[in-house]
Scaffold this motif. Structure first.
Motif, mmCIF file in Angstrom:
data_model
loop_
_atom_site.group_PDB
_atom_site.id
_atom_site.type_symbol
_atom_site.label_atom_id
_atom_site.label_comp_id
_atom_site.label_asym_id
_atom_site.label_seq_id
_atom_site.Cartn_x
_atom_site.Cartn_y
_atom_site.Cartn_z
ATOM 1 N N SER A 277 -2.340 -29.111 -10.116
ATOM 2 C CA SER A 277 -3.010 -28.247 -9.145
ATOM 3 C C SER A 277 -3.784 -29.105 -8.152
ATOM 4 C CB SER A 277 -3.956 -27.279 -9.861
ATOM 5 O OG SER A 277 -3.242 -26.446 -10.739
ATOM 6 N N PHE A 278 -4.124 -28.519 -6.989
ATOM 7 C CA PHE A 278 -4.754 -29.307 -5.935
ATOM 8 C C PHE A 278 -5.906 -28.566 -5.268
ATOM 9 C CE2 PHE A 278 -1.119 -31.984 -6.366
ATOM 10 C CZ PHE A 278 -1.525 -33.218 -5.871
ATOM 11 N N VAL A 279 -6.824 -29.364 -4.724
ATOM 12 C CA VAL A 279 -7.876 -28.909 -3.818
ATOM 13 C C VAL A 279 -7.521 -29.440 -2.435
ATOM 14 C CG1 VAL A 279 -10.313 -29.157 -3.197
ATOM 15 C CG2 VAL A 279 -9.651 -28.851 -5.604
ATOM 16 N N LEU A 280 -7.645 -28.595 -1.400
ATOM 17 C CA LEU A 280 -7.347 -28.994 -0.027
ATOM 18 C C LEU A 280 -8.643 -29.004 0.778
ATOM 19 C CD1 LEU A 280 -4.150 -26.806 0.622
ATOM 20 C CD2 LEU A 280 -4.284 -29.105 -0.364
ATOM 21 N N VAL A 281 -8.851 -30.078 1.544
ATOM 22 C CA VAL A 281 -10.063 -30.204 2.355
ATOM 23 C C VAL A 281 -9.656 -30.526 3.789
ATOM 24 C CG1 VAL A 281 -12.352 -31.248 2.532
ATOM 25 C CG2 VAL A 281 -11.167 -31.225 0.318
ATOM 26 N N GLY A 282 -10.193 -29.762 4.748
ATOM 27 C CA GLY A 282 -9.853 -29.986 6.154
ATOM 28 C C GLY A 282 -10.979 -29.553 7.064
ATOM 29 N N ASP A 283 -10.648 -29.303 8.335
ATOM 30 C CA ASP A 283 -11.664 -28.881 9.296
ATOM 31 C C ASP A 283 -11.125 -27.736 10.145
ATOM 32 O OD1 ASP A 283 -10.856 -29.966 12.242
ATOM 33 O OD2 ASP A 283 -10.153 -31.373 10.730
ATOM 34 N N SER A 284 -12.014 -27.100 10.879
ATOM 35 C CA SER A 284 -11.658 -25.920 11.665
ATOM 36 C C SER A 284 -11.159 -26.255 13.059
ATOM 37 C CB SER A 284 -12.881 -25.003 11.791
ATOM 38 O OG SER A 284 -13.921 -25.667 12.516
ATOM 39 N N GLY A 285 -11.249 -27.530 13.448
ATOM 40 C CA GLY A 285 -10.971 -27.882 14.832
ATOM 41 C C GLY A 285 -9.523 -27.862 15.212
ATOM 42 N N GLN A 286 -8.607 -28.129 14.280
ATOM 43 C CA GLN A 286 -7.184 -28.172 14.595
ATOM 44 C C GLN A 286 -6.487 -26.998 13.918
ATOM 45 O OE1 GLN A 286 -5.625 -30.311 16.692
ATOM 46 N NE2 GLN A 286 -7.593 -31.233 17.242
ATOM 47 N N HIS A 287 -5.475 -27.273 13.123
ATOM 48 C CA HIS A 287 -4.705 -26.214 12.478
ATOM 49 C C HIS A 287 -4.771 -26.293 10.964
ATOM 50 C CE1 HIS A 287 -2.981 -25.284 16.414
ATOM 51 N NE2 HIS A 287 -2.740 -26.574 16.569
ATOM 52 N N ASP A 288 -5.768 -27.002 10.424
ATOM 53 C CA ASP A 288 -5.855 -27.149 8.979
ATOM 54 C C ASP A 288 -5.904 -25.815 8.234
ATOM 55 O OD1 ASP A 288 -5.754 -29.831 9.342
ATOM 56 O OD2 ASP A 288 -7.832 -30.253 8.790
ATOM 57 N N PRO A 289 -6.742 -24.853 8.653
ATOM 58 C CA PRO A 289 -6.793 -23.591 7.909
ATOM 59 C C PRO A 289 -5.445 -22.892 7.836
ATOM 60 C CG PRO A 289 -8.670 -23.769 9.380
ATOM 61 C CD PRO A 289 -7.741 -24.888 9.743
ATOM 62 N N GLU A 290 -4.741 -22.830 8.973
ATOM 63 C CA GLU A 290 -3.439 -22.170 8.993
ATOM 64 C C GLU A 290 -2.410 -22.953 8.171
ATOM 65 O OE1 GLU A 290 -5.894 -20.681 12.224
ATOM 66 O OE2 GLU A 290 -5.351 -22.723 11.624
ATOM 67 N N THR A 291 -2.448 -24.285 8.298
ATOM 68 C CA THR A 291 -1.526 -25.124 7.527
ATOM 69 C C THR A 291 -1.780 -24.974 6.034
ATOM 70 O OG1 THR A 291 -1.339 -26.753 9.308
ATOM 71 C CG2 THR A 291 -0.774 -27.495 7.094
ATOM 72 N N TYR A 292 -3.042 -25.005 5.634
ATOM 73 C CA TYR A 292 -3.380 -24.906 4.221
ATOM 74 C C TYR A 292 -3.040 -23.522 3.665
ATOM 75 C CZ TYR A 292 -5.950 -29.333 4.597
ATOM 76 O OH TYR A 292 -6.300 -30.650 4.777
ATOM 77 N N THR A 293 -3.225 -22.483 4.468
ATOM 78 C CA THR A 293 -2.881 -21.137 4.004
ATOM 79 C C THR A 293 -1.380 -21.013 3.786
ATOM 80 O OG1 THR A 293 -4.757 -20.237 5.241
ATOM 81 C CG2 THR A 293 -3.097 -18.682 4.482
#
Length: 364
Positions: A277-293
């Motif tokens: 299993s994994f934890v994903l960490v990113g930022d709101s400035g690019q496309h991280d939320p959409e990519t991670y979802t």
């Protein structure tokens, strides 16, 4: 007297930065010729993945070994004048497994090798690299790759830009200035990141040794700066995947978008560690939320949490990020915050990190 101290600190910072930039070409001791530069890789019990580059660099100044400043200046010049080798054949060997890969038009190569003999239960392993074409025995070198031990309980995939470090990671001069000249006031690393990531690495028991894989949109030329930055701030060591070259050898005339490269990179890591299993960490400035979802919807039950550093300062964007997992119909919390302590508090509640790690983040 104050200006003298500042000037002295400035010179020290310049020399430190110069040494970091010159580091990739030091392995030949000034002799020049062909050179293999491997980057940190990652592996499982039966596969290993790593990238690297083959180039030719000029040989001069070998007599300056005793003078470190002159040696570093010469090595920096040699780095600037080196040329990538297209179509070089790199032989990669780990124990009884061997494969041969070819460099692309920029001199980069990628190794994705199935192993015959499983790695021992330690975190870092050595792999031998040599040149089959053109043949040059002096170019032989050693690469490293990470494998989780039996104690690891989950993995972490983290963006770097605007997640671990402040904006400006792609600007080498700015990064070096912040890193070496400004010291604790440099604002290179977001507060609490080293402590939080140490908590992830230590995991639930404090001795898990969980794997951390980092992704960045920066160019490969800043790779050594990122490595130095991680060491200086005691961020857990791990492979850094540079997305700009992730889409190489695809046969397409049009460049792919960076977010597509990130999807490819994350999917590859998840595929390699298919039981983890994994934890994903990113930022709101690019496309991280959409990519991670999207990753979340493709891998139900495998994503333990998603942490998004809110750098957009837009309430609507923040609310939209929090709603992403709910809209995808997947049971996973998305935490959007500007503060590493908020991430640590959630991680501690979920049992991902120990209370000691949470307190370490809070103390920053």
């Amino acid at each position: 007297m104050q200006w003298r101290k500042r000037f002295r600190d400035y010179l020290i910072s310049l020399r430190r930065g110069l040494r970091v930039l010159a580091a990739p070409v030091k392995g030949d001791n000034g002799r020049g010729g062909l050179f293999i530069h491997p980057y940190l890789g990652y592996g499982s019990r039966d596969r290993v993945f790593l990238m690297g580059r083959v180039f030719h660099q000029p040989g001069f100044g070998s007599s300056m070994q005793e003078d470190r400043l002159k040696r570093d200046l010469v090595d920096l010049l040699r780095r600037l004048w080196r040329k990538p080798i297209v179509g070089a054949r790199v032989r990669v060997r780990y124990k009884d497994t061997t494969t041969v890969v070819e460099t692309d038009r920029h001199g980069f190569f990628r190794v994705d090798m199935t192993l015959g003999t499983m790695p021992s239960d330690v975190t870092w392993h050595s792999v031998e690299l040599s040149l089959d074409k053109p043949v040059d025995e002096r170019a032989t070198t050693t690469g490293e790759f990470f494998t989780p031990t039996h104690a690891a309980t989950y993995g972490v995939i983290s963006d770097i830009d605007d997640t671990v470090v402040y904006t400006g990671v792609a600007n080498t001069a700015k990064m070096l200035w912040r890193l070496f000249a400004l010291g604790s006031d440099s604002r290179v690393i977001f507060p609490g990141v080293p402590e939080l990531y140490q908590g992830f690495y230590q995991g639930r028991s404090g001795e898990d040794g969980n794997p951390l894989v980092y992704v960045s949109r920066a160019p490969w030329s800043i790779y050594q700066v990122l490595v130095a930055m991680f060491q200086l701030h005691r961020i857990p060591n791990g492979p850094i995947l540079i997305l700009r070259e992730w889409g190489m050898k695809r046969g397409s005339l049009l460049p792919r978008r960076a977010r597509d490269h990130k999807l490819d990179a994350i999917r590859h890591v998840l595929d390699l560690y298919d039981s983890m299993s994994f934890v994903l960490v990113g930022d709101s400035g690019q496309h991280d939320p959409e990519t991670y979802t999207r990753i979340l919807s493709e891998n139900p039950g495998r994503i333990l949490a998603i942490y998004i550093r809110d750098v957009s300062h837009d309430p609507e964007r923040s609310e939209a990020i929090v709603n992403l997992a709910r809209e995808a119909g997947v049971d996973c919390e998305v935490i959007s915050t500007t503060d590493s302590a908020d991430m640590a508090e959630h991680a501690a509640k979920q049992g991902l990190i120990l209370e000691q790690a949470l307190e370490a983040v809070r103390r920053v």
